[in-house]
Design an enzyme around this catalytic site. Sequence first.
Site, PDB file in Angstrom:
ATOM      1  N   GLU A   1     105.781 109.306 104.610  1.00  6.31           N
ATOM      2  CA  GLU A   1     106.971 108.481 103.890  1.00  6.31           C
ATOM      3  C   GLU A   1     106.286 107.382 103.012  1.00  6.31           C
ATOM      4  OE1 GLU A   1     106.699 109.509 107.092  1.00  6.31           O
ATOM      5  OE2 GLU A   1     108.791 110.238 107.801  1.00  6.31           O
TER       6      GLU A   1
ATOM      7  N   PHE B   1     116.362 107.501 120.982  1.00  6.55           N
ATOM      8  CA  PHE B   1     115.247 108.064 120.373  1.00  6.55           C
ATOM      9  C   PHE B   1     115.172 107.755 118.944  1.00  6.55           C
ATOM     10  CE2 PHE B   1     113.413 111.912 118.458  1.00  6.55           C
ATOM     11  CZ  PHE B   1     112.325 111.894 118.721  1.00  6.55           C
ATOM     12  N   GLN B   2     113.931 107.467 118.377  1.00  8.52           N
ATOM     13  CA  GLN B   2     113.656 107.086 117.031  1.00  8.52           C
ATOM     14  C   GLN B   2     114.602 106.017 116.474  1.00  8.52           C
ATOM     15  OE1 GLN B   2     113.456 110.829 114.902  1.00  8.52           O
ATOM     16  NE2 GLN B   2     111.574 110.921 115.345  1.00  8.52           N
TER      17      GLN B   2
ATOM     18  N   LYS C   1     123.816 108.112 111.953  1.00  9.01           N
ATOM     19  CA  LYS C   1     124.167 109.600 111.869  1.00  9.01           C
ATOM     20  C   LYS C   1     125.498 109.940 111.745  1.00  9.01           C
ATOM     21  CE  LYS C   1     122.311 113.893 113.284  1.00  9.01           C
ATOM     22  NZ  LYS C   1     121.150 114.551 114.284  1.00  9.01           N
TER      23      LYS C   1
ATOM     24  N   MET D   1      85.109  96.771  97.286  1.00 11.63           N
ATOM     25  CA  MET D   1      85.255  95.017  96.943  1.00 11.63           C
ATOM     26  C   MET D   1      85.027  94.330  98.357  1.00 11.63           C
ATOM     27  SD  MET D   1      86.505  93.076  94.946  1.00 11.63           S
ATOM     28  CE  MET D   1      87.513  93.398  93.615  1.00 11.63           C
TER      29      MET D   1
HETATM   30  C1  LIG Z   1      95.801  98.908 103.194  1.00  8.39           C
HETATM   31  C2  LIG Z   1      94.777  97.933 102.897  1.00  8.39           C
HETATM   32  N1  LIG Z   1      94.100  97.521 103.839  1.00  8.39           N
HETATM   33  C3  LIG Z   1      92.814  97.125 103.465  1.00  8.39           C
HETATM   34  C4  LIG Z   1      92.812  96.408 102.362  1.00  8.39           C
HETATM   35  C5  LIG Z   1      91.559  95.396 101.889  1.00  8.39           C
HETATM   36  N2  LIG Z   1      90.709  95.885 100.876  1.00  8.39           N
HETATM   37  C6  LIG Z   1      90.745  95.751  99.629  1.00  8.39           C
HETATM   38  S1  LIG Z   1      89.865  96.453  98.440  1.00  8.39           S
HETATM   39  C7  LIG Z   1      89.255  97.429  99.682  1.00  8.39           C
HETATM   40  C8  LIG Z   1      88.339  98.247  99.403  1.00  8.39           C
HETATM   41  C9  LIG Z   1      88.786  99.429  98.714  1.00  8.39           C
HETATM   42  O1  LIG Z   1      87.544 100.487  98.899  1.00  8.39           O
HETATM   43  P1  LIG Z   1      87.814 101.691  97.755  1.00  8.39           P
HETATM   44  O2  LIG Z   1      89.013 102.261  97.822  1.00  8.39           O
HETATM   45  O3  LIG Z   1      86.536 102.488  97.991  1.00  8.39           O
HETATM   46  O4  LIG Z   1      87.511 100.802  96.332  1.00  8.39           O
HETATM   47  P2  LIG Z   1      86.288 100.137  95.823  1.00  8.39           P
HETATM   48  O5  LIG Z   1      86.738  98.634  96.041  1.00  8.39           O
HETATM   49  O6  LIG Z   1      85.001 100.644  96.408  1.00  8.39           O
HETATM   50  O7  LIG Z   1      86.529 100.284  94.306  1.00  8.39           O
HETATM   51  C10 LIG Z   1      89.919  96.940 101.116  1.00  8.39           C
HETATM   52  C11 LIG Z   1      89.249  97.521 102.414  1.00  8.39           C
HETATM   53  C12 LIG Z   1      93.753  96.762 101.384  1.00  8.39           C
HETATM   54  N3  LIG Z   1      93.667  96.095 100.371  1.00  8.39           N
HETATM   55  N4  LIG Z   1      94.883  97.501 101.553  1.00  8.39           N
END
Ligand SMILES: Cc1ncc(C[n+]2csc(CCOP(=O)(O)OP(=O)(O)O)c2C)c(N)n1
Length: 573
Positions: free
Chosen positions: A49, A111-112, A161, A477
Amino acid sequence: MKLTGAQALIKSLEMEGTEVVFGLPGGAILPVYDPLIESPIRHMLVRHEQGAGHRAEGYAQVTGRPGVAMVTSGPGATNIMTPLANAMLDSVPLVVITGQVATSAIGSDAFQECDTTGISLPVTKHNWLVTEAGDIPTIIREAFHVATTGRPGPVLVDLPKDISNQEMEWHWPETVDMPGYKPTIRGHPRMIKKAARLIVEAERPVIYAGGGILKARAAEELRELAELTDTHVVTTLMARSAFPDDHPLALGMPGMHGNYTAVAAFQQCDLLIALGSRFDDRVTGKVSAFAPGARVIHVDVDPAELGKVRRPDVPIVGDCRQVIQGIVAEVKALVAEKPLHDRSTWDGQIEEWQRKYPLRYEQAEGGVLKPQYCLEQLRDLAPEGTIVVSGVGQHQMWTSQYWRFTVPYTFVTSGGLGTMGYAVPAAIGAKTGRPERTVWAIDGDGCFQMTAQELVTASVERVPVKIAILNNAYLGMVRQWQELFYEERYSEVYLSPDLPDYVKWAEAMGCVGFRVETPGDVAPTIEKANAINDQPVVIDFRVDYREKVYPMVPAGGSNDDIILGPEFGEGGH
Ligand SMILES: Cc1ncc(C[n+]2csc(CCOP(=O)(O)OP(=O)(O)O)c2C)c(N)n1
């Protein structure tokens, strides 16, 4: 005409011009899925979803029409909370329909069952729990109205529902009557006059354009204002594509990973013209040190934004398009009598910054593949009007930095919430809304692993999106922050370059898969991918894991402490 609540819901969606619904059925929403079979509305069956919500967002961002998603109660509803929060922060018009347990069972831990209106209250602009089938047409009409007017945003309609099965007499309300909801669209004429005067008299003005420009469909007006007043334009992450990057007045993205000139222009300007932007912390850095010498004009359709972060000298509540038109008219009247203040020194300063501090990276011939090089090649080989969708992380910042946007509504990204996993479903939604355009998703390997399964739907439904994974084998990042601010103590950021095998995974989902490991393979592979128009394509670019995003303003720091990066010699300016 007698209809069931479920039939009335589908008919109401049709009346609102709904072209496609993204969703996944379950017990509580089952009655609504039945009349959907006869409806001309296209339904796209997602695999999770979250994918329905982000698809609806991608669709809305490129078409300007509201995205519609439909899911069941309980886990279906909770799975779509992330897209709702995402749409709330990025002001994306969404209408989400959730099934709910029968009214007699609400509150019994059925449920749900979950308290969907309660859970979604802080992440929706408004929500409704339907208690009478006869209310459905009015509620749906109101839901679309609230989602798309004023500051756009997500709304949710929770449909028990038994109400779906209840009979009602069909009627369609011709008008919407919500006495408590009347967004202010026209700016105050006195404030508009004041803004025009400040602009004409300013020595060092700069426009701070935000996502509101795109939401208000005001790109043309923005351009007219910039050209008329010879004012440079900074476009935030959410406003990328609102002003052409090849325009001489374009300064690109500001903020934590903005380019030097955009950041410095804010810091040194004497007038900041904020249009549909909200002084996000990723833009301002330390608020008390942001644009210290600037007077501020702030235009926003949402009165809550004015003064939330920075007190404006000229606050204007109104629709960006109409307000800019008003300012343009006033400026024209003023300059007919007295020319604009001379800006040549300021223009010269901006040019000097641009010359001295461009974005920089080094791609050694035959050396390790740089992500920025892949992006530049993707950009240069992209057909006119290509839509770019990004995930969240380093690749997102490089995309915003290195792409050259010239057509509005060609960049779709998760700005406010920063939702990993956004790109794949949002790209499918964007391609569904604009099937004639090429859609490239630029994704990280971490992000891709969060929602890649949605490509199964893309294959089944023949939505030929293209995905470029900038695979650096890390949560890049986060790795960058650990390297710079945690003394290279890497904690839980390694992912592996080849587990999963992205090419095999792509193939297993019915896509074409390619792998690129050397600079020489980049362009030929992109060309192959661009030539495929009947299937989704995934390219696994194996890029340098050490590459970092620069410039960078450390979190909470002043924009004056911008770090340019090793290409300029380590340190500030
Ligand atoms: C759902 C979610 N969980 C954690 C984060 C924290 N976060 C921000 S950037 C990142 C790394 C992203 O890694 P990747 O997709 O490999 O991209 P890159 O930075 O290597 O280009 C994380 C874990 C987030 N933004 N969103």
